[in-house]
Design an enzyme around this catalytic site. Structure first.
Site, short mmCIF file in Angstrom:
data_model
loop_
_atom_site.label_atom_id
_atom_site.label_comp_id
_atom_site.label_asym_id
_atom_site.label_seq_id
_atom_site.Cartn_x
_atom_site.Cartn_y
_atom_site.Cartn_z
N VAL A 14 0.83 -1.21 0.00
CA VAL A 14 0.00 0.00 0.00
C VAL A 14 0.86 1.26 0.00
O VAL A 14 0.66 2.17 -0.80
CB VAL A 14 -0.97 0.01 1.19
N THR A 123 -4.27 2.20 7.67
CA THR A 123 -4.12 0.90 8.31
C THR A 123 -5.45 0.33 8.80
O THR A 123 -6.21 1.01 9.49
CB THR A 123 -3.14 1.00 9.49
N THR A 147 -9.08 7.16 5.88
CA THR A 147 -9.65 7.20 4.53
C THR A 147 -11.10 6.75 4.52
O THR A 147 -11.88 7.15 3.67
CB THR A 147 -8.84 6.31 3.57
N HIS A 179 -15.45 1.09 7.30
CA HIS A 179 -14.63 0.67 6.16
C HIS A 179 -14.44 -0.83 6.33
O HIS A 179 -13.45 -1.29 6.88
CB HIS A 179 -13.28 1.39 6.15
N THR A 233 -4.58 -5.65 -1.79
CA THR A 233 -5.23 -4.49 -2.39
C THR A 233 -4.35 -3.28 -2.14
O THR A 233 -3.84 -3.10 -1.03
CB THR A 233 -6.63 -4.23 -1.79
#
Length: 317
Positions: A14, A123, A147, A179, A233
């Site tokens: 990431v 994270t 995020t 999330h 991802t």
């Protein structure tokens, strides 16, 4: 380019993707790569340094360093800690015990040098790590956020856009809540070109019926489809994080759902969840507790309960 400085913590799949996007978008004039494995951070920085001329960014200074480099950073993006492996349970919440320790260590280091930088958490489990970092380390409200469901929202818009064969930028609507597995589409916020959800079929072309349940399921499962297909991802979340960083650097004041501790919105507190927020030079300038129907309010509370259970198990509330 303004002389901004970006620090990226965690140079795994990431963090390295964040670095690529940050240089390609020329987000900052100075980018420092930080990792517990100093050789890894050095290698990523060196590799990118040689690539910056091809990215039309020869003036971007990319290098590796320690946490002391955070002292004059304008924005910090944190991607430290392990992610879900393909053979593990497909639920980000399983990462809580591991990454609470990781983020606690990172925040102790960062806050020994600064609390002025806008801190963007990636994270996982995102809502748990964002709550921990925002409430336990004396960071100013709004300066530190995750995020959140920004990526789910981008996926949501893309899926709806594909259904009606239009540009995804013209789709309005949010995914809210966790999330993770309890994220949900706020259908009451969806529109395209001023046309509300219940009238879209009258104005836009489509080849099959609009299936709300299928779309909601697809948005959540897309991350796991990517994970099981390539092993991790990184591209989507890196784009989302850089989108937020750009809004901070340039004071764009975009409206997107990010994760931050709630303070009574919708009757919720002691938990971090994603709500639509205005992101500008100071981080989260405003949280928008928009009016939503009872069904979506119930979904938000279910999401909060899911995260609170993990927070309680780990003695964070």
């Amino acid at each position: 380019m303004q002389k901004h400085k970006l620090a990226i913590i965690g140079m795994g799949n990431v963090g390295s993707a964040v670095l690529v996007q940050a240089v390609a978008q020329q987000l900052a004039a100075e980018i420092v790569c930080i990792d517990i494995d100093g050789k890894k951070a050095h290698g990523e920085a060196l590799d990118m340094t040689h690539a910056t001329p091809a990215a039309c960014s020869p003036d971007v200074k990319v290098y590796s360093g320690g946490f002391d480099e955070c002292k004059d950073a304008d924005v910090i993006i944190c991607a430290g800690g392990p992610s879900i492996l393909p053979d593990e349970k497909l639920d980000r919440l399983i990462l809580a015990e591991r990454n609470i320790k990781v983020i606690s260590g990172i925040m102790k280091e960062v806050t020994s040098y600064t609390r002025d930088a806008v801190f963007i958490m990636i994270t996982n489990p995102l809502d748990v790590t964002a709550y921990l970092a925002a409430t336990r380390f004396d960071y100013a409200p709004g300066k530190l956020f995750g995020t959140g469901t920004t990526l789910e929202t981008l996926r949501f818009k893309r899926i709806i856009a594909n259904h009606y064969n239009i540009n995804a930028k013209d789709v309005q609507g949010f995914m809210l809540g966790e999330h993770g597995n309890s994220a949900f589409p706020a259908w009451s916020t969806v529109s395209i070109g001023g046309v509300r959800l219940d009238a879209l079929d009258k104005y836009y072309d489509y080849s099959e019926p609009f299936d709300k349940e299928k779309i909601a399921d697809t948005v959540v499962k897309t991350a796991y489809d990517v994970l099981l297909s390539k092993g991790w991802t990184n591209t989507g979340i890196a784009m989302g994080a850089c989108y937020l960083a750009k809004s901070v650097f340039l004071n764009i004041r975009c409206v997107t759902p990010v994760s931050a501790p709630l303070d009574g919105e919708y009757g919720l507190s002691d938990v971090a969840l994603s709500l639509p927020s205005i992101i500008g030079e100071n981080g989260v300038d405003k949280r928008l507790a928009i009016q939503i129907p009872d069904s979506e309010l119930e979904a938000l509370h279910r999401s909060a309960q899911s995260i609170k259970e993990v927070l309680k198990i780990n003695a964070l509330i």
